[in-house]
Scaffold this motif. Structure first.
Motif, mmCIF file in Angstrom:
data_model
loop_
_atom_site.group_PDB
_atom_site.id
_atom_site.type_symbol
_atom_site.label_atom_id
_atom_site.label_comp_id
_atom_site.label_asym_id
_atom_site.label_seq_id
_atom_site.Cartn_x
_atom_site.Cartn_y
_atom_site.Cartn_z
ATOM 1 N N LEU A 45 2.185 -8.916 4.188
ATOM 2 C CA LEU A 45 1.199 -8.117 3.587
ATOM 3 C C LEU A 45 0.801 -7.079 4.715
ATOM 4 O O LEU A 45 0.594 -7.434 5.930
ATOM 5 N N VAL A 46 0.675 -5.563 4.481
ATOM 6 C CA VAL A 46 0.026 -4.837 5.146
ATOM 7 C C VAL A 46 -1.608 -4.259 4.894
ATOM 8 O O VAL A 46 -1.583 -3.945 3.700
ATOM 9 N N THR A 47 -2.675 -4.728 5.741
ATOM 10 C CA THR A 47 -3.785 -4.492 5.245
ATOM 11 C C THR A 47 -4.192 -3.149 5.053
ATOM 12 O O THR A 47 -3.849 -2.353 5.992
ATOM 13 N N ASP A 48 -4.976 -2.587 4.038
ATOM 14 C CA ASP A 48 -5.321 -1.579 3.576
ATOM 15 C C ASP A 48 -6.581 -1.284 3.801
ATOM 16 O O ASP A 48 -7.341 -0.388 4.346
ATOM 17 N N GLU A 49 -7.430 -2.502 3.381
ATOM 18 C CA GLU A 49 -8.959 -2.349 3.597
ATOM 19 C C GLU A 49 -9.289 -4.005 3.722
ATOM 20 O O GLU A 49 -8.929 -4.834 3.099
ATOM 21 N N GLY A 50 -10.306 -4.196 4.539
ATOM 22 C CA GLY A 50 -10.855 -5.578 4.689
ATOM 23 C C GLY A 50 -10.103 -6.450 5.613
ATOM 24 O O GLY A 50 -9.255 -5.926 6.396
ATOM 25 N N THR A 51 -9.962 -7.798 5.242
ATOM 26 C CA THR A 51 -9.392 -8.744 6.006
ATOM 27 C C THR A 51 -8.348 -9.536 5.125
ATOM 28 O O THR A 51 -8.878 -10.215 4.164
ATOM 29 N N CYS A 52 -7.028 -9.213 5.362
ATOM 30 C CA CYS A 52 -6.121 -10.067 4.661
ATOM 31 C C CYS A 52 -5.212 -11.120 5.462
ATOM 32 O O CYS A 52 -5.037 -10.677 6.503
ATOM 33 N N PRO A 53 -4.560 -11.761 4.749
ATOM 34 C CA PRO A 53 -3.633 -12.900 5.385
ATOM 35 C C PRO A 53 -2.355 -12.092 5.830
ATOM 36 O O PRO A 53 -1.224 -12.496 5.097
ATOM 37 N N SER A 54 -2.343 -11.387 6.908
ATOM 38 C CA SER A 54 -1.156 -10.639 7.302
ATOM 39 C C SER A 54 -0.435 -11.006 8.461
ATOM 40 O O SER A 54 0.687 -10.595 8.823
ATOM 41 N N GLU A 55 -0.913 -12.348 9.167
ATOM 42 C CA GLU A 55 0.025 -12.615 10.162
ATOM 43 C C GLU A 55 1.006 -13.333 10.142
ATOM 44 O O GLU A 55 1.969 -13.531 10.875
ATOM 45 N N ARG A 56 1.141 -13.982 8.537
ATOM 46 C CA ARG A 56 2.364 -14.748 8.115
ATOM 47 C C ARG A 56 3.089 -13.673 7.036
ATOM 48 O O ARG A 56 2.278 -13.383 6.272
ATOM 49 N N ASP A 57 4.341 -14.081 6.689
ATOM 50 C CA ASP A 57 5.082 -13.678 5.711
ATOM 51 C C ASP A 57 4.085 -14.279 4.233
ATOM 52 O O ASP A 57 3.749 -15.538 4.423
ATOM 53 N N ALA A 115 14.271 -3.792 -3.350
ATOM 54 C CA ALA A 115 12.961 -4.660 -3.133
ATOM 55 C C ALA A 115 12.275 -4.783 -4.159
ATOM 56 O O ALA A 115 12.266 -4.300 -5.402
ATOM 57 N N ILE A 116 11.071 -5.515 -3.926
ATOM 58 C CA ILE A 116 9.889 -5.502 -4.799
ATOM 59 C C ILE A 116 8.724 -5.205 -4.016
ATOM 60 O O ILE A 116 8.385 -5.554 -2.839
ATOM 61 N N GLY A 117 8.182 -4.083 -4.476
ATOM 62 C CA GLY A 117 6.629 -3.491 -3.978
ATOM 63 C C GLY A 117 5.607 -4.214 -4.745
ATOM 64 O O GLY A 117 5.720 -4.391 -5.786
ATOM 65 N N GLY A 118 4.514 -4.142 -3.770
ATOM 66 C CA GLY A 118 3.280 -4.834 -4.632
ATOM 67 C C GLY A 118 2.022 -4.545 -4.017
ATOM 68 O O GLY A 118 2.036 -4.003 -2.863
ATOM 69 N N THR A 119 0.916 -4.816 -4.569
ATOM 70 C CA THR A 119 -0.176 -4.782 -4.136
ATOM 71 C C THR A 119 -0.959 -6.336 -4.339
ATOM 72 O O THR A 119 -0.679 -6.961 -5.479
ATOM 73 N N TYR A 120 -2.031 -6.596 -3.209
ATOM 74 C CA TYR A 120 -2.669 -7.586 -3.278
ATOM 75 C C TYR A 120 -3.967 -7.330 -3.144
ATOM 76 O O TYR A 120 -4.507 -6.411 -2.458
ATOM 77 N N GLY A 121 -5.027 -8.194 -3.758
ATOM 78 C CA GLY A 121 -6.442 -7.725 -3.733
ATOM 79 C C GLY A 121 -7.304 -9.082 -4.046
ATOM 80 O O GLY A 121 -6.936 -9.838 -4.631
ATOM 81 N N THR A 122 -8.434 -9.058 -3.368
ATOM 82 C CA THR A 122 -9.640 -10.146 -3.493
ATOM 83 C C THR A 122 -10.938 -9.243 -3.305
ATOM 84 O O THR A 122 -10.660 -8.030 -2.743
ATOM 85 N N PRO A 123 -11.974 -9.718 -3.277
ATOM 86 C CA PRO A 123 -13.206 -9.247 -3.170
ATOM 87 C C PRO A 123 -13.287 -8.605 -1.686
ATOM 88 O O PRO A 123 -14.005 -7.704 -1.203
ATOM 89 N N ALA A 124 -12.419 -9.240 -0.889
ATOM 90 C CA ALA A 124 -12.508 -8.967 0.755
ATOM 91 C C ALA A 124 -11.445 -8.336 1.410
ATOM 92 O O ALA A 124 -11.252 -8.072 2.292
ATOM 93 N N CYS A 125 -10.244 -8.160 0.459
ATOM 94 C CA CYS A 125 -9.247 -7.535 0.809
ATOM 95 C C CYS A 125 -8.321 -6.713 -0.046
ATOM 96 O O CYS A 125 -8.147 -6.955 -1.227
#
Length: 136
Positions: A45-57, A115-125
């Motif tokens: 994951l590449v964080t666009d905004e907030g805090t996301c779990p990007s340290e691991r695949d 490949a597969i592109g995507g977006t991930y979202g939560t209230p904080a990420c």
């Protein structure tokens, strides 16, 4: 005018080349996720905004009917159904935040070349991701 018969080796070689070229034509090229997305896809994951779990695949798993996405390969798995046209994949999960309020998580993805592109979202990420299939 008569022609001399071709040596046996030349005939066998010509038959082998013809067979291989026929097989190549039937294969239709490399398998892409818009044709067959089945399997395990990974990416960070590449964080666009907030805090996301990007340290691991993160891992996307696609089978014949369902999909699952595990952000940052953590303990929460987002689940969804696979649509037959392979043009869009969506998975969701909802837990409760520390304050007891609903905490929705959404993953949307689509084929992009091999490949597969995507977006991930939560209230904080908010994050984007490119997932690849290691064997393709």
């Amino acid at each position: 005018m008569t022609t001399a018969p071709l040596p046996r080796v030349s005939i066998l070689l010509a038959a082998a080349v013809l067979s291989l070229s026929s097989l190549a034509a039937c294969s239709g090229g490399p398998v892409t996720p818009d044709r067959d997305p089945t399997g395990i896809w990974t990416g960070a994951l590449v964080t666009d905004e907030g805090t996301c779990p990007s340290e691991r695949d993160s891992t996307l798993q696609i089978n014949a009917h369902d999909i699952s996405f595990t952000p940052g390969d953590g303990s929460i798995v987002l689940k969804g159904k696979r649509l037959p046209d392979n043009s869009h994949f969506r998975a969701r999960a909802q837990t409760k935040g520390a304050d007891g309020k609903p905490w929705p998580m959404v993953f949307d993805a689509y084929p992009v070349g091999r490949a597969i592109g995507g977006t991930y979202g939560t209230p904080a990420c908010r994050a984007h991701i490119t997932l690849t299939h290691p064997t393709r």
